[in-house]
Design an enzyme around this catalytic site. Structure first.
Site, short mmCIF file in Angstrom:
data_model
loop_
_atom_site.label_atom_id
_atom_site.label_comp_id
_atom_site.label_asym_id
_atom_site.label_seq_id
_atom_site.Cartn_x
_atom_site.Cartn_y
_atom_site.Cartn_z
N CYS A 39 3.45 -5.41 16.03
CA CYS A 39 2.67 -4.51 16.87
C CYS A 39 1.21 -4.98 16.90
CB CYS A 39 2.74 -3.08 16.34
SG CYS A 39 4.42 -2.40 16.36
N CYS A 41 2.96 8.65 1.67
CA CYS A 41 3.37 7.70 2.70
C CYS A 41 3.72 6.38 2.01
CB CYS A 41 2.24 7.50 3.71
SG CYS A 41 2.61 6.28 4.99
N CYS A 87 -2.09 1.69 7.95
CA CYS A 87 -1.18 0.77 7.26
C CYS A 87 -1.73 -0.66 7.25
CB CYS A 87 0.18 0.76 7.96
SG CYS A 87 0.95 2.37 8.06
N CYS A 96 -1.67 -2.95 14.99
CA CYS A 96 -1.39 -2.55 13.61
C CYS A 96 -1.78 -3.65 12.64
CB CYS A 96 0.11 -2.23 13.47
SG CYS A 96 0.65 -1.91 11.78
N GLY A 107 5.63 -1.99 7.00
CA GLY A 107 7.00 -2.41 7.27
C GLY A 107 7.78 -1.47 8.17
N GLU A 166 0.82 -1.20 0.00
CA GLU A 166 0.00 0.00 0.00
C GLU A 166 0.86 1.25 0.00
OE1 GLU A 166 -2.36 -0.16 3.48
OE2 GLU A 166 -3.33 -2.04 2.96
N CYS A 179 5.30 -7.03 7.87
CA CYS A 179 6.19 -6.47 8.89
C CYS A 179 6.46 -7.53 9.94
CB CYS A 179 5.56 -5.24 9.53
SG CYS A 179 6.63 -4.39 10.71
N HIS A 202 4.57 4.91 22.02
CA HIS A 202 3.29 4.26 22.35
C HIS A 202 3.09 3.94 23.83
CE1 HIS A 202 2.85 4.15 18.11
NE2 HIS A 202 3.55 3.07 17.90
#
Length: 358
Positions: free
Chosen positions: A123, A112, A342, A126, A169, A92, A119, A226
């Site tokens: 996380c 972006c 993402c 995500c 990623g 993306e 990835c 975070h």
């Protein structure tokens, strides 16, 4: 096979020379691919037909991704593309338009980009982190993402003004190809984007941050924090080290010291997890005197079980930081209605394909 978007201008000159043509042909190719955005080598009509045939015969290609899906917000301020790479894997990339809020300021068009297919950081909040890691992307695949939107904006009489490595990623886990892409995109003979208009976002790979600080680049750094303590951070980022918070804060100081570029700490606000006033106070104590900036990001809905906080909780969290004189902003939300976080579009498309299998 060699994609022309992989070659630095000096490498382009050497390639042209080996083909038996004059140096100015390299400048023609560079102008074409970074200003005219041809679809194929044969679209570069100023090149001799024999040269175009030779380029193709010698295995040179142009553009390593094709658009398969595009969605955009109702106001067209956010556009998201799903691009299919040569090996049929998809990634993306997103374009965000930021209209001027003050007089005498210009509209920003920020692209972006993704640096990996999937990835490995894991996380938990995500969508990309939940799909796992497939492979690193090549520099030309990163550059091509920018080219897709540069072409779209050219049709509107506009251009790319900013670039963020915040897509799918972990950029610093694909370090060499990321740096090559940055140097291609900032080379004045190539895409020519100003270094200060680029930001690299990382989950906090300390060795990569240190290496980036030594690249003599004036690019911005954003570190995904975070959480103000290691226990909470490891809940959200399972791959984080036992002392990741202190390591990240120290690496941010070092980056600023070596580059003069202020570091932004990104903080995804998640309802009932890291958005309480108590945690805000803990975060303020952590960043006291640091001189950095914190970007509060209300969570975009993902495939996980997390939710974004109510606006009241977001504003209260921000007020606590302000009371402690912490420099912070709440990120302007873009693309929530089109699943612009993402990995969301890719996940939706893959799930749709699976659902249609016999």
């Amino acid at each position: 096979m060699t994609d022309l978007y992989r070659l630095f201008p000096e490498e382009m000159e050497e390639m042209v020379k080996k083909l038996g043509y004059e140096r100015f042909r390299a400048d023609q190719i560079l102008h074409y691919i970074y200003k005219e955005f041809p679809k194929t080598i044969n679209d570069m009509l100023q090149l001799p037909a024999a040269m175009r045939e030779k380029l193709i015969a010698d295995g040179y290609t142009l553009g390593s991704a094709k658009q398969t899906h595009m969605i955009q917000s109702d106001n067209e301020d956010t556009v998201k593309l799903l691009l299919e790479l040569d090996d049929k894997k998809s990634v993306e990339t997103v374009l965000m338009r930021y209209r001027p809020l003050k007089l005498n300021t210009k509209t920003r068009h920020t692209v972006c980009v993704s640096t990996q297919v999937g990835c490995a950081m894991g996380c938990t909040f995500c969508a990309t982190g939940q799909m796992g890691f497939e492979r690193n992307m090549k520099a030309e695949e990163i550059v091509t993402q920018v080219i897709h939107f540069a072409n779209l904006l050219k049709e509107r009489g506009e251009h790319v003004t900013n670039l963020v490595f915040m897509g799918m990623g972990e950029p610093l886990a694909n370090y060499d190809e990321m740096i090559r892409a940055i140097r291609l995109l900032t080379n004045p003979r190539a895409f020519g984007l100003g270094q200060r208009h680029i930001t690299v976002s990382t989950i906090g790979l300390v060795s990569g941050i240190s290496k980036l600080a030594g690249e003599d680049l004036q690019i911005g750094l954003a570190v995904s924090l975070h959480a103000p303590n290691d226990t909470l951070r490891r809940r959200l980022v399972p791959t984080a080290s036992a002392n990741s918070v202190s390591e990240i804060i120290e690496s941010g100081r070092e980056y600023f010291k070596r580059t003069g570029r202020r570091v932004t700490f990104e903080y995804a606000l998640i309802e009932g997890v890291n958005d309480t006033p108590e945690i805000a106070n803990e975060l303020a104590e952590l960043l006291d005197g640091n001189g950095s900036h914190i970007n509060l990001i209300p969570l975009n809905p993902t495939a996980g079980d997390f939710s974004r906080p109510a606006k009241k909780r977001i504003l209260e969290f921000e007020r606590v930081l302000y009371r402690h004189n912490i420099n912070c902003t709440v990120r302007v939300e873009k693309g929530v209605e089109i699943a612009a976080a993402c990995g969301q579009l890719r996940t939706d498309v893959l799930n749709e394909k699976d659902a249609n299998l016999p």
